[in-house]
Structures are given as C-alpha cells and as structure tokens.
Design a protein around this motif. Structure first.
Motif, short mmCIF file in Angstrom:
data_model
loop_
_atom_site.label_atom_id
_atom_site.label_comp_id
_atom_site.label_asym_id
_atom_site.label_seq_id
_atom_site.Cartn_x
_atom_site.Cartn_y
_atom_site.Cartn_z
N TYR A 166 -24.98 8.02 10.06
CA TYR A 166 -25.23 7.42 8.90
C TYR A 166 -24.49 6.22 8.58
CZ TYR A 166 -27.89 11.71 8.31
OH TYR A 166 -28.57 12.65 8.59
N ALA A 167 -23.13 6.32 9.35
CA ALA A 167 -22.24 5.20 9.03
C ALA A 167 -22.76 4.04 9.86
CB ALA A 167 -21.03 5.78 9.78
N VAL A 168 -23.19 4.21 11.17
CA VAL A 168 -23.79 3.21 12.01
C VAL A 168 -25.05 2.32 11.52
CG1 VAL A 168 -25.33 4.31 13.65
CG2 VAL A 168 -24.38 2.33 14.29
N ALA A 169 -25.89 3.23 10.55
CA ALA A 169 -27.01 2.84 9.82
C ALA A 169 -26.61 1.86 8.87
CB ALA A 169 -27.81 3.94 9.49
N THR A 170 -25.66 2.41 8.16
CA THR A 170 -25.04 1.33 7.18
C THR A 170 -24.52 0.09 7.54
OG1 THR A 170 -24.33 3.39 5.83
CG2 THR A 170 -23.28 1.26 5.42
N THR A 171 -23.92 0.14 8.72
CA THR A 171 -23.34 -0.94 9.42
C THR A 171 -24.35 -1.93 9.88
OG1 THR A 171 -21.21 0.08 9.95
CG2 THR A 171 -21.76 -2.04 11.15
N ALA A 172 -25.33 -1.25 10.58
CA ALA A 172 -26.51 -2.20 11.00
C ALA A 172 -27.32 -2.93 9.73
CB ALA A 172 -27.68 -1.33 11.69
N GLY A 173 -27.37 -2.06 8.45
CA GLY A 173 -27.70 -2.95 7.41
C GLY A 173 -27.16 -3.99 6.93
N VAL A 174 -25.80 -3.78 7.08
CA VAL A 174 -24.97 -5.04 6.72
C VAL A 174 -25.10 -6.19 7.85
CG1 VAL A 174 -22.41 -5.87 6.68
CG2 VAL A 174 -23.09 -3.52 5.62
N ALA A 175 -25.30 -5.78 9.04
CA ALA A 175 -25.70 -6.89 10.02
C ALA A 175 -26.99 -7.42 9.91
CB ALA A 175 -25.83 -6.11 11.46
N ALA A 176 -27.83 -6.99 9.09
CA ALA A 176 -29.15 -7.35 8.66
C ALA A 176 -28.90 -8.35 7.65
CB ALA A 176 -30.10 -6.44 8.46
N LEU A 177 -28.14 -8.10 6.74
CA LEU A 177 -27.61 -8.94 5.76
C LEU A 177 -27.25 -9.98 6.05
CD1 LEU A 177 -26.04 -6.46 3.16
CD2 LEU A 177 -28.68 -7.10 3.27
N TRP A 178 -26.29 -9.98 6.90
CA TRP A 178 -25.49 -11.18 7.51
C TRP A 178 -26.48 -12.16 8.27
CZ3 TRP A 178 -24.41 -12.61 12.73
CH2 TRP A 178 -23.55 -13.47 13.01
N MET A 179 -27.41 -11.48 9.00
CA MET A 179 -28.40 -12.25 10.01
C MET A 179 -29.39 -12.92 8.93
SD MET A 179 -29.27 -12.75 13.42
CE MET A 179 -28.71 -11.47 13.99
#
Length: 667
Positions: free
Chosen positions: A469-482
């Motif tokens: 869930y930690a990496v899913a959260t971070t991947a979500g932030v990466a999507a926001l950034w992209m």
C-alpha cells in the motif's frame, strides 16, 4: 495399488505430489538398513523427506509444516511396499517414472538465455543448438523480452530440483553460443508473518496498536498524510491536469475484480482498462482475479496470502474520490482521475515469479503506461532487471515495494533504477514489519491503510498493512506529478530516459517530510509529500538539481550491480568487511579473487540465500559465532578455528542443495 492422488488431503496442493514422491525415493538409500515396518523409522523418514522437499523444491514452503508432513506420512505408508522399493533401489538414477505434464507444478519454469549471436535467426539457431547439446531433446526456445538475443527455454515435462536446474544452467553457460543463462523458478516470497507471532484479521489486516486508532477511525488518513488533496488543489489552481488525469498506471499483481471502488459498469466512466490487461499466470487476455484459494491460499499454510490483493492495491492508486455507494467508509485513491491497466502475474503475492513479472513490465511499457506500481518482490534476476531498465529507458517510473517481514530490501525494489518504498503508519513512524535498508528511497503510508476488500461482502472496504500500500500510494503521487507537468514537457526538459531519475531525485530531496529521529539509512529520505513533489517544479538545465539528475541517470545506465552489491543488500545487517571475509572463506578465494569466483557461482549462491531463510541465517550465525550446531556438525578435525570453522560447517549444509559446480568450490 492406490494412486498418489487417493491420498491428497484437503490442505496439500496436488502439484507437489510428484516432488514429494521423488524426494522419498531420493532419501530411501539412507533408510535401507532400517526396519521400515517400525513407526519410529517411518517418522524419521518423513522428517528427512520434509527437509529434502523444501530444500529441493522451495515452493513447498508455502505449505505449513504439519500439512507437508501429513501428506508425506500418507505417501510413505502407501508407497513403501515391495513394488516401489524394487523400482527405486534397482534404478541407478534413483528415479521413478515421470507423471503426466498436468501434475508438474514444482516451481521450476525453465530458463532465460542470451545468445552471443546478435539477433534474429542466427541467435535462435545458436540457442537451439546449445540447448540440445546441454539439455537434450524436448526443449523449446522462444523470444523473451526486448533483447534480440534473449530466449525463454521451456519443457512441458521438466520438473527440475534446484540442484538439477543449476547444473543445467552451468552446462548452458559452457556452450559456445550462449552469453548468459538463468533458471526461472516460482518460489515463496518472504512473508511468513506467522513465524513472528503477528496477529491478523480474517481480511489480512494487522490489528493496529491503540496509538493508531486515528487510522482506524479515518478512512482517508493516508490520503491526508501525503497531502494528496492539497496537491490536487495546487494543480487545479495552476490550470494543470489534476488527480492524475491523463496518466496510465501499469499494475502487475494478482489481477482485478469488478469491485465498485475501482470499476464502473458505465464504459465512459470506467478507468480500469481491463481490455488492455493480460494474465501471465494462465497466458490469456483476461487479467481478472478469480480470488482462488489454490496454491498458498486455500490451504492452512500460515502465510498471509491476500486473495484480492490486486484489487486492494489498485484502489489505493486510483479509486474515485469519496464513496461510490454511499457507505460511511470508502477508499479515495491518490490519483482518482488516473487510468490503470491490470496484469495478473500470480494468484497470490506470496508466490514470486520474476519471469512473469518481467513479462508484465515489458507489456506495461508497450501498452503506454507512464508509471508502474509493483507490490511484490523477491529474488534478484538479470532478466527482471533488464525489464526495469527497459521501462526507465522509455520514460516510465517504476515504483516497488521494499518488502514485508524480510530482513533485506527485496528485488526489483533494490535495483537503483526503481523507487523502493518502505511503509509508515498514521503516527509518522516506520511500520515495524517493513523491510528497510539503504536501497529504500522513501516511505509512505502502509500500516492500516483502507483499501477495497473483494473477499468479504460484509466489509467491502477494510484496513490492511504492508509495503504494497505504501508503493501504491507513491505510484499515485508519481501519476499526479506526471499529469501536472505533462509527459511531453518532461521529455523536452530532461529527455525520456531521465524522467524516472528526475522524479526519484525530486522525491528524495524536496518531495518528502522527515519526522524527528527518522532513520534515513533504513527508511529513506522521509515520508512522501505529494504537494512538495509538485511544488518542486522542473529544474532548469543548468541548475544543480538538473546536473544531479543527469549524473544519477548516467550512473544507473552505465553499469549493473556486482554480485557483492547484491549480497550486501541480502545481508544488510552484516558489516561489508565481515561479509567479504566470510564469502572468501566459503568459496576458498583470496579477497582479490572473490569477485571472479562470484562471477562463476554468485547467482546460485544468492538464489540459495534469498530463497532459503534458514541457509541465510546459518551463514550469518557462522560469521557472528552464534551457530552452536556448526561445531557439532563437523566430521573431521579442522586446523583453523573461529569463523573459518563455522563457515566450513555451514558449507557442509549448503552442499546438500548446491550444484556440482558450487559444491566443488565450497570449503
């Protein structure tokens, strides 16, 4: 005579029947002088067979010990008759007739080889010739990955043990047309939570301490902790795409379900692109998770298997804002406007198949994903590393879970190109069962995170814990950034091949919060802050940050990790100097010769230590002097004392599973 299938209890996978029969035959010579009518002798045989089963077929560790031994007792009782003894003891090879291909499910999946020939038909021909010389007839070779000289080598009837597979690898590597070769195994991931006395609910979520009541009373606490809402507002105020709009996340996991948190029956609103997904476990285009409780799930293994795991992690990434059905508890994804492509690579995340994950990574890149979220991990693999490098070279950000209950950071998270994410809790403290180490880039919410729960209709949303869930959260932030900056703009600013390095650099330097007394050597630079990530902007080409990104990207693309780098991560609690001395003693090599010796057998040594927690513990105990049983295991006087003696006795244990090549080099 009754067939083996007549004795399959409800908690033992039928796929392990052939390995169980085989190891019983292999250990029979050691009991030829025993009275096999004596129940005590048979129980000794069962224990010996159990040790051999998990040693030769690591996938058997998925079954709890009492389940394995129950099955072995029944097999021993049924097979120790005159017929089997005659067949087994008169066979020079000590083997019984192989069963039908449908029964083969030992974890061995084949090999991945690279030809020296550059490409095309010449490479394929070189592989076919080498395979026939090294392995004989009956093997097929087909292209694998994106390198023109890489091939997957498989056989429908091969059920190799670990030793047999590595012996075959060395034969392949000796062939004139082969540049490199690796075995492919599906093995258990290190998630034996029950061994540490951790309590879990029926849904798989850890019972949180009292201090984390905040997490249990606020289903959006993880969204708030990483400042996701503030990031959405920031993008909206600047007229930029917000909530991950326009980005696509690739999601290799256990597949998807039509849970309302991630699925809409209205095609216009459905952001889960199931039609682009793929099931690499069953090799078809339907990536749906059937929530099977088969291998590692329906049995009472003692493992936390997380049926529906892919649905849960998917919801953390991209579930819509608020409740889809009016319930008081719900999941709000970090990037609720992003799209996601599901790839099913295993029925359970405790079963680690780097080959299938590599295939999923390649497909995610080729289907247009901008971010890949990987909530599983295990042993290192050269062909999996190639897939991660391919993704990064094509401008894709690869986020990986650091691991749960593992004393090291698992792969592919430990690769420099990836972003390794550890887990924290609502109190901004590390989750106590998160893997940690220098390979970790950052931490993110991972303890008692609310996610979609497809296995319990009465609790469609529930808290769960893990670096998944930690990496899913971070991947979500990466999507926001992209989405905020736009992929085309990022490519124009730094180049496609440096997008991942730019995001990782921003994340670890400007995009996180560091709580008091935070251990940056274990849990990364801090806790992800989505707002800070967006506010960091895109650095000017001449800025110090841009130069740092350029240097980081160049360093990553220039070299692969050496075996010592991989071993230092695997033995992260051991001082590097002690580790090198221990390895030099184990492999009878001077410090100067150790790198060359590891190039010969390092892949296999890493496999044994990463797939067998007991072997790893024995080696560490040998280095630290805690192995009381090593001295007792010695069979001959040894002049040297201390570490050398303990490592020598550890080598005697390692020989039981090592290939002929490795066994010949051990002290």
């Amino acid at each position: 005579m009754p067939t083996a299938k007549s004795f399959v209890p409800g908690n033992f996978p039928a796929a392990l029947l052939w390995p169980a029969r085989k190891v019983i035959v292999l250990i029979l010579p050691g009991f030829i002088d025993a009275d096999l009518r004596d129940p005590r002798a048979r129980e000794q045989m069962v224990r010996a067979a159990d040790e051999a089963l998990i040693r030769e077929y690591p996938v058997a560790r998925l079954v709890r010990q009492d389940g394995r031994r129950q099955m072995l007792r029944r097999l021993v009782d049924s097979l120790l008759d005159e017929w089997l003894l005659e067949k087994a003891m008169t066979s020079k090879a000590g083997r019984v007739t192989a069963p039908a291909p449908a029964e083969l499910g030992t974890g061995f999946e084949g090999f991945v080889v690279r030809a020296k020939a550059p490409r095309g038909k010449s490479a394929a021909a070189a592989v076919r010739r080498a395979v026939e010389r090294a392995l004989g007839a009956g093997w097929k070779a087909r292209p694998f990955g994106k390198h023109p000289a890489d091939f997957e080598v498989t056989s429908e009837r091969a059920a190799f043990t670990v030793r047999e597979a590595w012996n075959a690898v060395y034969r392949l590597r000796e062939q004139q047309g082969i540049q490199r070769a690796e075995p492919c195994f599906a093995v258990p991931a290190n998630q034996a939570a029950g061994a540490r006395g951790v309590k879990f609910t029926a849904a798989g979520a850890m019972i949180a301490p009292k201090e984390l009541s905040l997490a249990l009373n606020n289903c959006e606490w993880s969204v708030e902790q990483v400042k996701a809402r503030a990031a959405w507002t920031y993008s909206g105020d600047q007229g930029r795409p917000k909530q991950g709009e326009g980005t696509v996340v690739g999601h290799p996991d256990t597949g998807y379900t039509t849970h309302p948190e991630i699925w809409s029956n209205d095609p216009r609103q459905n952001r889960l692109l199931a039609e682009k997904g793929y099931d690499f476990w069953r090799n078809d285009s339907d990536a749906r998770d059937d929530l099977e409780r088969g291998l590692g799930c329906s049995i009472a293994t003692g493992f936390v298997c997380f049926p529906g795991h892919g649905t849960g992690t998917c919801s953390v990434i991209m579930s819509g804002e608020g409740s889809p059905n009016g319930l008081p508890v719900f999941v709000t994804g970090i990037a609720p406007a992003a799209k996601l492509i599901p790839f099913r690579v295993a029925p359970t995340v405790v079963l680690w198949s780097p080959k299938r994950l590599a295939q999923a990574v390649y497909r995610a890149v080729d289907t247009g994903c901008h971010v890949i979220s990987i909530s599983m991990g295990g042993l290192p693999s050269g062909y999996l590393h190639d897939a991660v490098r391919y993704a990064v070279a094509n401008g894709v950000i690869v986020c990986c879970a650091a691991g749960n209950y593992s004393p090291w950071v698992v792969w592919p998270a430990a690769y420099e190109e990836a972003i390794a994410v550890a887990a924290c809790n609502a109190a901004e403290k590390p989750w106590r069962f998160s893997s940690s180490g220098r390979a970790v880039a950052v931490s993110a919410p991972g303890e008692s995170v609310w996610r979609a729960n497809p296995t319990d209709p009465g609790k469609p949303v529930a808290p769960s814990s893990g670096t998944s869930y930690a990496v899913a959260t971070t991947a979500g932030v990466a999507a926001l950034w992209m989405a905020h900056h736009g992929r085309d703009k990022l490519i124009a600013a730094v180049g496609k091949e440096r997008i991942a390095a730019l995001f990782k650099t921003i994340l670890t330097t400007k995009g996180c919060n560091k709580p008091d007394r935070w251990d940056t050597n274990a849990f990364g630079a801090g806790i992800v802050d989505g707002l800070k990530v967006l506010q960091a902007g895109i650095p000017a080409r001449s800025s110090p940050l841009a130069k740092r990104v350029k240097a980081a990207a160049a360093a990553v693309s220039a070299a692969r990790p050496e075996h010592l780098d991989l071993l230092e991560n695997l033995f992260s609690g051991v001082k590097p100097g002690d580790l090198r001395r221990g390895l030099s003693t184990l492999l009878q090599a001077t410090p100067a010769r150790l790198p060359q010796r590891l190039r010969e057998v390092g892949d296999e040594l890493i496999f044994h230590y990463a797939s067998d927690p007991e072997a790893r513990r024995q080696f560490i105990d040998g280095l630290t002097g805690k192995a009381k049983t090593f001295a007792a295991a010695a069979t001959a006087p040894v002049a040297r004392a201390g570490v050398a003696l303990r490592v020598q006795n550890h080598a005697a244990q390692l020989r039981r599973v090592a290939s002929d090549r490795l066994a010949a080099l051990l002290i």
